[in-house]
Design a protein around this motif. Structure first.
Motif, short mmCIF file in Angstrom:
data_model
loop_
_atom_site.label_atom_id
_atom_site.label_comp_id
_atom_site.label_asym_id
_atom_site.label_seq_id
_atom_site.Cartn_x
_atom_site.Cartn_y
_atom_site.Cartn_z
N SER A 1 -0.45 58.53 90.80
CA SER A 1 -0.44 58.60 89.35
C SER A 1 -1.20 57.41 88.79
O SER A 1 -1.03 56.28 89.23
CB SER A 1 0.99 58.63 88.82
N PRO B 1 -2.73 55.82 82.24
CA PRO B 1 -3.88 56.08 81.38
C PRO B 1 -4.34 54.83 80.66
O PRO B 1 -3.52 54.08 80.14
CB PRO B 1 -3.36 57.13 80.40
N ASP C 1 -7.57 63.94 75.53
CA ASP C 1 -6.13 64.22 75.47
C ASP C 1 -5.54 64.34 76.87
O ASP C 1 -4.46 63.82 77.15
CB ASP C 1 -5.86 65.51 74.69
N LYS C 2 -6.25 65.02 77.75
CA LYS C 2 -5.76 65.18 79.12
C LYS C 2 -5.67 63.83 79.83
O LYS C 2 -4.69 63.54 80.52
CB LYS C 2 -6.65 66.14 79.90
N LYS D 1 -5.31 60.88 78.48
CA LYS D 1 -4.22 60.10 77.88
C LYS D 1 -2.87 60.54 78.41
O LYS D 1 -1.92 59.78 78.41
CB LYS D 1 -4.25 60.22 76.36
N ASN D 2 -2.80 61.79 78.87
CA ASN D 2 -1.56 62.31 79.46
C ASN D 2 -1.53 62.16 80.98
O ASN D 2 -0.72 62.79 81.66
CB ASN D 2 -1.35 63.76 79.05
N GLY D 3 -2.45 61.38 81.53
CA GLY D 3 -2.44 61.08 82.96
C GLY D 3 -3.17 62.06 83.85
O GLY D 3 -3.07 61.97 85.07
N VAL D 4 -3.91 63.01 83.28
CA VAL D 4 -4.66 63.97 84.09
C VAL D 4 -6.03 63.36 84.40
O VAL D 4 -6.91 63.32 83.56
CB VAL D 4 -4.83 65.32 83.36
N PRO E 1 -9.87 64.85 84.62
CA PRO E 1 -9.54 65.99 83.79
C PRO E 1 -10.48 67.17 84.05
O PRO E 1 -11.63 66.98 84.43
CB PRO E 1 -9.74 65.46 82.37
#
Length: 118
Positions: free
Chosen positions: A36, A39, A96-97, A99-102, A105
């Motif tokens: 993980s 971000p 957005d992805k 920032k959500n840890g993806v 992306p």
């Protein structure tokens, strides 16, 4: 002389056994979640001109170029987005992805279809 060999052999056996136990203990210990990625706090994008009067985008992470996307991702060919607003929506969705840890992306076929029809 024979007793020296016996002592060395015993030391070698106990030393190897101890190492195996440490290795097994290390393997059973929980590992930090290195997969993980926290971000980063600073993302931005820039709309770029692409071939054939189309648009793409660059995404910057902490002021370093992270994604260069001059064409529509997941679509055959090298043509960019027909409208600047489409490239903007794609870039914002990528941010957005992230920032959500993806990371890295990706855009699904459905997401791309939604961007292209608007």
């Amino acid at each position: 002389m024979r007793s020296i060999y016996v002592v060395l052999l015993a030391a070698l056996m106990f030393g190897c056994g101890k190492q195996e136990k440490e290795t097994a203990a290390e393997q059973s210990a929980p590992l930090p979640d290195s997969a993980s990625v926290a971000p980063p706090s600073n993302f931005r994008y820039q709309i770029i001109e692409a071939p054939e009067n189309t648009f793409g985008y660059d995404v910057y992470r902490d002021d370093a170029l992270f994604i260069h996307q001059p064409h529509v991702p997941g679509v055959s060919g090298v043509k960019g987005f027909e409208q600047e607003g489409q490239a903007k929506k794609a870039a914002e969705l990528m941010i957005d992805k992230m920032k959500n840890g993806v990371v890295p992306p990706t855009l699904s076929e459905e997401e791309i279809a939604n961007i292209l029809k608007n």
